[in-house]
Design an enzyme around this catalytic site. Structure first.
Site, PDB file in Angstrom:
ATOM      1  N   HIS A   1       0.838  -1.203   0.000  1.00  0.00           N
ATOM      2  CA  HIS A   1       0.000   0.000   0.000  1.00  0.00           C
ATOM      3  C   HIS A   1       0.874   1.255   0.000  1.00  0.00           C
ATOM      4  O   HIS A   1       0.571   2.245   0.682  1.00  0.00           O
ATOM      5  CB  HIS A   1      -0.950   0.002   1.210  1.00  0.00           C
ATOM      6  CG  HIS A   1      -2.045  -1.016   1.124  1.00  0.00           C
ATOM      7  ND1 HIS A   1      -3.244  -0.771   0.495  1.00  0.00           N
ATOM      8  CD2 HIS A   1      -2.116  -2.294   1.573  1.00  0.00           C
ATOM      9  CE1 HIS A   1      -4.014  -1.850   0.573  1.00  0.00           C
ATOM     10  NE2 HIS A   1      -3.342  -2.792   1.216  1.00  0.00           N
TER      11      HIS A   1
ATOM     12  N   ASP B   1      -0.638  -5.291   5.715  1.00  0.00           N
ATOM     13  CA  ASP B   1      -1.644  -6.084   5.001  1.00  0.00           C
ATOM     14  C   ASP B   1      -1.404  -6.084   3.499  1.00  0.00           C
ATOM     15  O   ASP B   1      -0.805  -5.177   2.941  1.00  0.00           O
ATOM     16  CB  ASP B   1      -3.046  -5.547   5.295  1.00  0.00           C
ATOM     17  CG  ASP B   1      -3.232  -4.110   4.837  1.00  0.00           C
ATOM     18  OD1 ASP B   1      -2.300  -3.303   5.046  1.00  0.00           O
ATOM     19  OD2 ASP B   1      -4.295  -3.789   4.272  1.00  0.00           O
ATOM     20  N   GLU B   2      -1.883  -7.131   2.849  1.00  0.00           N
ATOM     21  CA  GLU B   2      -2.007  -7.227   1.390  1.00  0.00           C
ATOM     22  C   GLU B   2      -0.704  -6.891   0.653  1.00  0.00           C
ATOM     23  O   GLU B   2      -0.728  -6.244  -0.388  1.00  0.00           O
ATOM     24  CB  GLU B   2      -3.156  -6.333   0.909  1.00  0.00           C
ATOM     25  CG  GLU B   2      -4.492  -6.777   1.477  1.00  0.00           C
ATOM     26  CD  GLU B   2      -5.647  -5.864   1.106  1.00  0.00           C
ATOM     27  OE1 GLU B   2      -6.754  -6.365   0.898  1.00  0.00           O
ATOM     28  OE2 GLU B   2      -5.445  -4.625   1.049  1.00  0.00           O
ATOM     29  N   SER B   3       0.408  -7.396   1.170  1.00  0.00           N
ATOM     30  CA  SER B   3       1.689  -7.235   0.472  1.00  0.00           C
ATOM     31  C   SER B   3       1.854  -8.419  -0.487  1.00  0.00           C
ATOM     32  O   SER B   3       2.739  -9.268  -0.315  1.00  0.00           O
ATOM     33  CB  SER B   3       2.833  -7.169   1.481  1.00  0.00           C
ATOM     34  OG  SER B   3       2.703  -6.046   2.318  1.00  0.00           O
ATOM     35  N   LEU B   4       0.987  -8.457  -1.475  1.00  0.00           N
ATOM     36  CA  LEU B   4       0.835  -9.661  -2.289  1.00  0.00           C
ATOM     37  C   LEU B   4       2.029  -9.920  -3.200  1.00  0.00           C
ATOM     38  O   LEU B   4       2.294 -11.068  -3.567  1.00  0.00           O
ATOM     39  CB  LEU B   4      -0.445  -9.555  -3.131  1.00  0.00           C
ATOM     40  CG  LEU B   4      -1.734  -9.278  -2.351  1.00  0.00           C
ATOM     41  CD1 LEU B   4      -2.932  -9.245  -3.284  1.00  0.00           C
ATOM     42  CD2 LEU B   4      -1.947 -10.297  -1.248  1.00  0.00           C
TER      43      LEU B   4
END
Length: 504
Positions: A226, A307-310
């Site tokens: 993000h 979060d969401e460190s894909l």
């Protein structure tokens, strides 16, 4: 507990006995006390009724008496008795403030004018941590809007404000040592809407206003993902976007652009950005940002995202999580992180996890959350399928999203924070109910999504879980009774059809 639906109290108190009758409130009603809560009560009564109560220096002359019992050992607790006069005694200043909020819910108008419903109440919170979040990154909200959010949330006895200050779409807090963040990365919001940022004075004003309502501000800088906006200002700190299949298909469905390195991003897609984890300059950046935020923030917490460190390899994520949480500890603060950061074995001891998975955990979410407990921290419960305020009430509701769930008011009320994860009940510090702002451009739109569901979350956080009135049928009657108060405070609540809304 003795209760009648004539007492529209949310959250429902730990103990409440409804009396017969009412105490008239007129221009001759006097208020006694030496707390800031006195002025807050006088101003709130005037907004609600048009009556300006006067204060007195003699308790014997007062119709409303406010005080603090310093010998009481019940943090944030209070007692309230209303008969011929109203007496609120807080265990501390926070408890007195919450007692005033309860008093205001008992202020009603009938054919005889304004009065306070008779009641005897002893009250204290179930959880010490009762939070609400505002995403100011995807859409920016100015200081006055944030103060309004604080006022209406604290009236429900919520006591932590989590400010999501950075995301792919924008950076919202000025950092003296990295000035391009606000020069270049704060100018837009989601959908290309106007951006903005807080100066240090702006941020201090928010923190001070929150403190006056007994609310702790938790600033969040979301890392290592993000972080697209950081790369707009400092390209050397951020990797090129990772365009996963989900991002590409969702962007096409919504007609939104894909992220381009070094250019502002106005879409909603997630998981494509990461800071450069093996560059020492990255940690100089994190250290400087945390240092400035810590100096501005009197509260004990700094949230570092996670979060969401894909697109970030697990080994890199582990390295970053360990270093970032330790940087927060070194700055004298307690790190908070989304539950994914629990996948890293060496997060700093005492780091607090924020669980945003479903009430039925999926994949590795439960194991990641449990890691925080194993390392001496606790957990904040923000189960997305019941507590995310940005989800739609109904499929056709004009605001909000549906990826976590469609959450009507009853669904928002019907969950138990200690029943989600296999950890000791004592590991659950409390709850936080987040508002993400992809679809909300104004505070009026925010409030449509937040109220009345924030009231449901507040009751879960404050009231005893086994209280007789902790039922949906009771709650829907009681929250409906708040309509006149919310209207007088200018709260743009959603008049959900499942609630019987009161007119007086």
């Amino acid at each position: 507990m003795v209760f009648t639906h004539s007492l529209p109290l949310v959250p429902v108190p730990a103990s409440v006995t409804a009396g017969e009758g009412r105490m008239p409130v007129t221009a001759s009603t006097l208020v006694f006390g030496d707390s800031p809560a006195v002025a807050q009560l006088v101003e709130a009564v005037e907004r609600r009724t048009g009556i300006r109560l006067a204060t007195t220096d003699a308790a014997a002359d007062a119709g409303v008496v406010l005080g603090v019992d310093t010998a009481a050992d019940v943090p944030e607790g209070y007692t309230l008795s209303i008969a011929d006069r109203a007496v609120i005694t807080g265990a501390d200043e926070a408890g007195l403030f919450y007692g005033v909020q309860t008093l205001l819910q008992l202020l009603r108008e009938d054919d005889r004018g304004w009065g306070l419903l008779h009641a005897d109440i002893t009250d204290a919170p179930r959880f010490a941590r009762r939070g609400i979040m505002l995403d100011v990154a995807r859409h920016f909200f100015g200081v006055d809007d944030v103060k309004r959010y604080i006022d209406n949330a604290s009236a429900l006895k919520l006591n932590h404000l989590h400010l999501h200050l950075s995301d792919d779409q924008g950076w919202r807090i000025h950092i003296e040592s990295w000035p391009k963040l606000t020069e270049l990365a704060s100018t837009t919001s989601a959908n290309g809407d106007p951006g903005g940022f807080y100066t240090h004075d702006d941020y201090r004003a928010i923190v001070e206003h929150a403190a006056s309502r007994h609310m702790i501000v938790i600033p969040e800088i979301d890392l290592p993902g993000h972080t697209h906006a950081i790369g707009v200002a400092y390209p050397e700190l951020v990797e090129a976007p990772v365009l996963n299949d989900s991002l590409v298909s969702e962007s096409a469905r919504l007609g939104q652009p894909l992220p381009v390195a070094g250019e502002t991003y106005t879409g909603w897609g997630v998981g494509h950005s990461s800071v450069r984890i093996h560059e020492e300059r990255t940690y100089d950046f994190v250290r400087d940002v945390v240092r400035e935020l810590a100096a501005l923030t009197p509260g004990p917490y700094i949230h570092v995202g996670g979060d969401e460190s894909l697109g970030t390899p697990q080994a890199d994520f582990d390295l970053f999580a360990a270093r970032a949480t330790q940087i927060v500890v070194d700055a004298g603060k307690i790190p908070v992180a989304w539950h994914e950061m629990g996948s890293a074995e060496n997060i700093a001891e005492g780091t607090i996890g924020q669980y945003w998975g479903n009430t039925v955990p999926q994949g590795t979410h439960a194991e990641e959350a449990a890691r925080f407990v194993e390392r001496g921290g606790g957990l904040i419960m923000s189960a997305s399928n019941v507590s995310y305020l940005d989800m739609k009430y109904t499929e056709d509701f004009p605001l909000g999203l549906t990826w976590a769930a469609i959450i009507d008011v009853e669904s928002s009320y019907a969950w138990e924070p200690t029943a989600v994860l296999d950890v000791p009940d004592t590991a659950i510090l409390g709850i936080e109910t987040p508002l993400w702002s992809e679809t909300t451009k104004t505070m009026d739109e925010v409030e449509q999504l937040v109220f009345p569901r924030a009231a449901a979350q507040a009751e879960i956080a404050w009231s005893p879980k086994d209280a007789a009135e902790r039922t949906w049928e009771s709650f829907r009657e009681r929250v409906g009774g708040l309509a006149p108060l919310w209207q007088s405070e200018g709260v743009n609540f959603h008049a959900a059809a499942e609630i019987p809304w009161s007119e007086r």
